[in-house]
Design a protein around this motif. Structure first.
Motif, PDB file in Angstrom:
ATOM      1  N   VAL A 179      -9.084 -44.621  18.134  1.00 11.69           N
ATOM      2  CA  VAL A 179      -7.974 -44.057  18.925  1.00 11.69           C
ATOM      3  C   VAL A 179      -6.931 -43.343  18.067  1.00 11.69           C
ATOM      4  O   VAL A 179      -6.051 -42.673  18.598  1.00 11.69           O
ATOM      5  CB  VAL A 179      -7.257 -45.129  19.782  1.00 11.69           C
ATOM      6  CG1 VAL A 179      -8.217 -45.770  20.772  1.00 11.69           C
ATOM      7  CG2 VAL A 179      -6.556 -46.187  18.927  1.00 11.69           C
ATOM      8  N   ASP A 180      -6.991 -43.526  16.755  1.00 14.63           N
ATOM      9  CA  ASP A 180      -5.885 -43.014  15.943  1.00 14.63           C
ATOM     10  C   ASP A 180      -6.362 -42.263  14.698  1.00 14.63           C
ATOM     11  O   ASP A 180      -6.342 -41.022  14.639  1.00 14.63           O
ATOM     12  CB  ASP A 180      -4.971 -44.198  15.555  1.00 14.63           C
ATOM     13  CG  ASP A 180      -3.688 -43.773  14.871  1.00 14.63           C
ATOM     14  OD1 ASP A 180      -3.537 -42.571  14.596  1.00 14.63           O
ATOM     15  OD2 ASP A 180      -2.828 -44.629  14.609  1.00 14.63           O
TER      16      ASP A 180
ATOM     17  N   GLU B 168      -1.959 -50.129  18.837  1.00 14.22           N
ATOM     18  CA  GLU B 168      -1.822 -48.662  18.863  1.00 14.22           C
ATOM     19  C   GLU B 168      -2.136 -48.127  20.266  1.00 14.22           C
ATOM     20  O   GLU B 168      -1.529 -47.160  20.725  1.00 14.22           O
ATOM     21  CB  GLU B 168      -2.742 -48.007  17.820  1.00 14.22           C
ATOM     22  CG  GLU B 168      -2.456 -48.392  16.365  1.00 14.22           C
ATOM     23  CD  GLU B 168      -1.183 -47.775  15.777  1.00 14.22           C
ATOM     24  OE1 GLU B 168      -0.512 -46.970  16.456  1.00 14.22           O
ATOM     25  OE2 GLU B 168      -0.850 -48.120  14.616  1.00 14.22           O
ATOM     26  N   VAL B 169      -3.073 -48.771  20.948  1.00 12.66           N
ATOM     27  CA  VAL B 169      -3.398 -48.358  22.320  1.00 12.66           C
ATOM     28  C   VAL B 169      -2.164 -48.550  23.219  1.00 12.66           C
ATOM     29  O   VAL B 169      -1.779 -47.656  23.985  1.00 12.66           O
ATOM     30  CB  VAL B 169      -4.612 -49.162  22.859  1.00 12.66           C
ATOM     31  CG1 VAL B 169      -4.844 -48.876  24.336  1.00 12.66           C
ATOM     32  CG2 VAL B 169      -5.870 -48.847  22.055  1.00 12.66           C
TER      33      VAL B 169
ATOM     34  N   CYS C 143      -4.016 -38.136  24.206  1.00  9.95           N
ATOM     35  CA  CYS C 143      -2.581 -38.190  23.879  1.00  9.95           C
ATOM     36  C   CYS C 143      -2.363 -37.718  22.449  1.00  9.95           C
ATOM     37  O   CYS C 143      -1.529 -36.837  22.179  1.00  9.95           O
ATOM     38  CB  CYS C 143      -2.093 -39.619  24.079  1.00  9.95           C
ATOM     39  SG  CYS C 143      -0.390 -39.863  23.651  1.00  9.95           S
ATOM     40  N   LYS C 144      -3.164 -38.267  21.516  1.00  6.27           N
ATOM     41  CA  LYS C 144      -2.976 -37.872  20.110  1.00  6.27           C
ATOM     42  C   LYS C 144      -3.338 -36.396  19.927  1.00  6.27           C
ATOM     43  O   LYS C 144      -2.678 -35.670  19.194  1.00  6.27           O
ATOM     44  CB  LYS C 144      -3.802 -38.768  19.173  1.00  6.27           C
ATOM     45  CG  LYS C 144      -3.548 -38.400  17.720  1.00  6.27           C
ATOM     46  CD  LYS C 144      -3.703 -39.496  16.735  1.00  6.27           C
ATOM     47  CE  LYS C 144      -3.307 -39.000  15.339  1.00  6.27           C
ATOM     48  NZ  LYS C 144      -3.584 -39.929  14.274  1.00  6.27           N
ATOM     49  N   ARG C 145      -4.395 -35.954  20.595  1.00 10.33           N
ATOM     50  CA  ARG C 145      -4.824 -34.550  20.479  1.00 10.33           C
ATOM     51  C   ARG C 145      -3.677 -33.605  20.864  1.00 10.33           C
ATOM     52  O   ARG C 145      -3.368 -32.649  20.146  1.00 10.33           O
ATOM     53  CB  ARG C 145      -6.026 -34.311  21.399  1.00 10.33           C
ATOM     54  CG  ARG C 145      -6.534 -32.877  21.440  1.00 10.33           C
ATOM     55  CD  ARG C 145      -7.556 -32.670  22.538  1.00 10.33           C
ATOM     56  NE  ARG C 145      -7.028 -32.886  23.880  1.00 10.33           N
ATOM     57  CZ  ARG C 145      -6.229 -32.039  24.529  1.00 10.33           C
ATOM     58  NH1 ARG C 145      -5.874 -30.907  23.968  1.00 10.33           N
ATOM     59  NH2 ARG C 145      -5.795 -32.312  25.741  1.00 10.33           N
ATOM     60  N   ARG C 146      -3.029 -33.901  21.985  1.00 13.21           N
ATOM     61  CA  ARG C 146      -1.954 -33.009  22.450  1.00 13.21           C
ATOM     62  C   ARG C 146      -0.799 -32.987  21.451  1.00 13.21           C
ATOM     63  O   ARG C 146      -0.229 -31.938  21.156  1.00 13.21           O
ATOM     64  CB  ARG C 146      -1.469 -33.427  23.850  1.00 13.21           C
ATOM     65  CG  ARG C 146      -2.454 -32.941  24.926  1.00 13.21           C
ATOM     66  CD  ARG C 146      -2.013 -33.252  26.332  1.00 13.21           C
ATOM     67  NE  ARG C 146      -2.350 -34.619  26.701  1.00 13.21           N
ATOM     68  CZ  ARG C 146      -1.487 -35.527  27.130  1.00 13.21           C
ATOM     69  NH1 ARG C 146      -0.213 -35.221  27.251  1.00 13.21           N
ATOM     70  NH2 ARG C 146      -1.875 -36.741  27.432  1.00 13.21           N
ATOM     71  N   ILE C 147      -0.468 -34.137  20.915  1.00  7.66           N
ATOM     72  CA  ILE C 147       0.642 -34.213  19.957  1.00  7.66           C
ATOM     73  C   ILE C 147       0.286 -33.453  18.671  1.00  7.66           C
ATOM     74  O   ILE C 147       1.082 -32.664  18.152  1.00  7.66           O
ATOM     75  CB  ILE C 147       0.991 -35.695  19.660  1.00  7.66           C
ATOM     76  CG1 ILE C 147       1.623 -36.324  20.908  1.00  7.66           C
ATOM     77  CG2 ILE C 147       1.922 -35.811  18.458  1.00  7.66           C
ATOM     78  CD1 ILE C 147       1.786 -37.831  20.851  1.00  7.66           C
TER      79      ILE C 147
END
Ligand code: NAD
Ligand code: GLY
Length: 345
Positions: free
Chosen positions: A133-134, A182-183, A216-220
């Motif tokens: 996820v990170d 982290e989730v 979420c991480k992709r967009r950031i």
């Protein structure tokens, strides 16, 4: 499920699917092409999945390197070992490195790929929840120095990431929960629906949960690849989390546990200050408890914590910027006067 990350440094696909590991050869073929493959993994992952990996890649020309597990492997000496093995195996710029393991292997092998022959392609196949996820998303690669964590690194995007939630089934509970911190963070900073999902039964929802976190991480990362602004929201809970990790010399709390303490603490404080919607801290703490991520950290040494905090933030001038949540799903970056010790008090 497939997502495409598009940043200034490159474009790559992330495949998130149960069973993707069994189809690995097919998933990586467009990247590897006619070239050879150099796999870096750790001994724990190799013990669990090494035979299956060799079987899945049996039709390819593959060189394997198995390193010891654990944070100590993210070192200059193991980096040097990878460089030597790459050279001895005559790996060229038409060949591909594949990182098969958690964040330690991903960061280390990714940095080796970023620098060997001035950069060769690498594929991430993350095997821990945290790395799925990170760390496998966003192109941060690094090794540690004796002087501190991640002090030598780069931004170097992978050529592809293959995420198979089935690989998580063998994770020890504490390592799984470490990733859950982290989730929960993603839900707290950007995705209230994810947070609500985590409050229920997640047993058959891991694929969707990972997909939402990666999205979420992709967009950031697409907005702020080089970590000069918005990407900082990913550090929600991390400032005080780092203090807790360091105060106990990385022995008492895992990274995720530190982040959980940090998220809880800052949200309690900002709610008391009227900056966070009432009830948010309680909701967050209830969720942290569900994943064994609630700790009573109050007995820490305040003077030592203050020193650690200000050392961590020594670059800041008059104010320190913290990530806070105004409500679940909505994080903002807010400056606080440097002398404000609200996190420690
Ligand atoms: P890790 O790689 O050390 O893995 C934790 C343990 O789980 C290891 O012992 C490993 O052998 C074992 N393991 C891995 N997959 C397994 C599986 N499927 N089943 C059973 N055991 C398995 O730790 P991690 O938490 O994945 O990653 C931590 C690292 O990630 C840190 O070095 C941190 O700095 C880095 N990180 C990087 C980023 C980034 O953006 N690059 C972000 C967050 C963290
Ligand atoms: N893990 C924080 C980042 O990728 O920026």
């Amino acid at each position: 499920m497939k997502q495409t990350v598009q940043t200034k440094s490159g474009r790559y696909e992330i495949i998130i699917e149960k069973g993707a590991f069994a189809r690995l050869a097919e998933e990586i073929a467009p990247i590897v092409g006619e070239g050879r493959l150099f796999v870096v993994t750790d001994d724990t992952v190799d013990g669990l999945y090494g035979d299956a990996l060799r079987n899945h890649l049996s039709g390819m020309d593959v060189h394997y390197l198995v390193l010891p597990h654990g944070e100590g492997t993210k070192s200059l000496s193991h980096l040097s070992q990878i460089y030597s093995e790459l050279a001895l195996a005559d790996m060229t710029r038409t060949d591909t490195l594949l990182a098969f393991g958690g964040g330690v292997i991903g960061d280390l092998a990714g940095f080796a790929a970023a620098t060997y022959l001035r950069g060769i392609r690498y594929i991430g196949v993350p095997t821990t929840l945290l790395s799925q996820v990170d760390s496998s998303v966003g192109g941060k690669v690094a090794v540690n120095l004796p002087e501190g964590k991640n002090l030598v690194g780069n931004f170097y995007p992978p050529a592809r990431v293959i995420i198979d939630p089935e690989l998580l089934k063998t994770l020890p509970e504490r390592v799984f929960n470490d990733g859950m911190a982290e989730v929960i963070k993603y839900g707290a900073i950007r995705d209230e629906a994810l947070f609500t999902m985590l409050e229920g039964d997640i047993s058959d929802k891991m694929e969707e949960i990972i997909h939402r976190c990666v999205d979420c991480k992709r967009r950031i990362v697409e907005n702020d690849e080089f970590d000069t602004g918005e990407r900082m929201v990913l550090n929600f809970g991390h400032t005080f989390g780092h203090v807790m990790e360091q105060l106990y010399h990385y022995q008492k709390y895992t990274h995720g546990e530190g982040v959980a303490i940090g998220m809880k603490r800052i949200t309690r404080k900002t709610e008391e200050m009227g900056l966070t919607r009432p009830g948010t801290a309680q909701r967050l703490e209830t969720l942290l408890k569900k994943y064994d991520l609630w700790f009573d950290e109050s007995g820490f040494d305040r003077d030592a914590a203050m020193k650690t905090l200000f050392l961590d933030k020594k670059g800041s001038k008059d104010c320190i910027r913290y990530v806070i949540i105004e409500e679940i799903g909505n994080a903002v970056i807010r400056p606080f006067p440097k002398q404000d010790t609200f996190l420690i008090d």
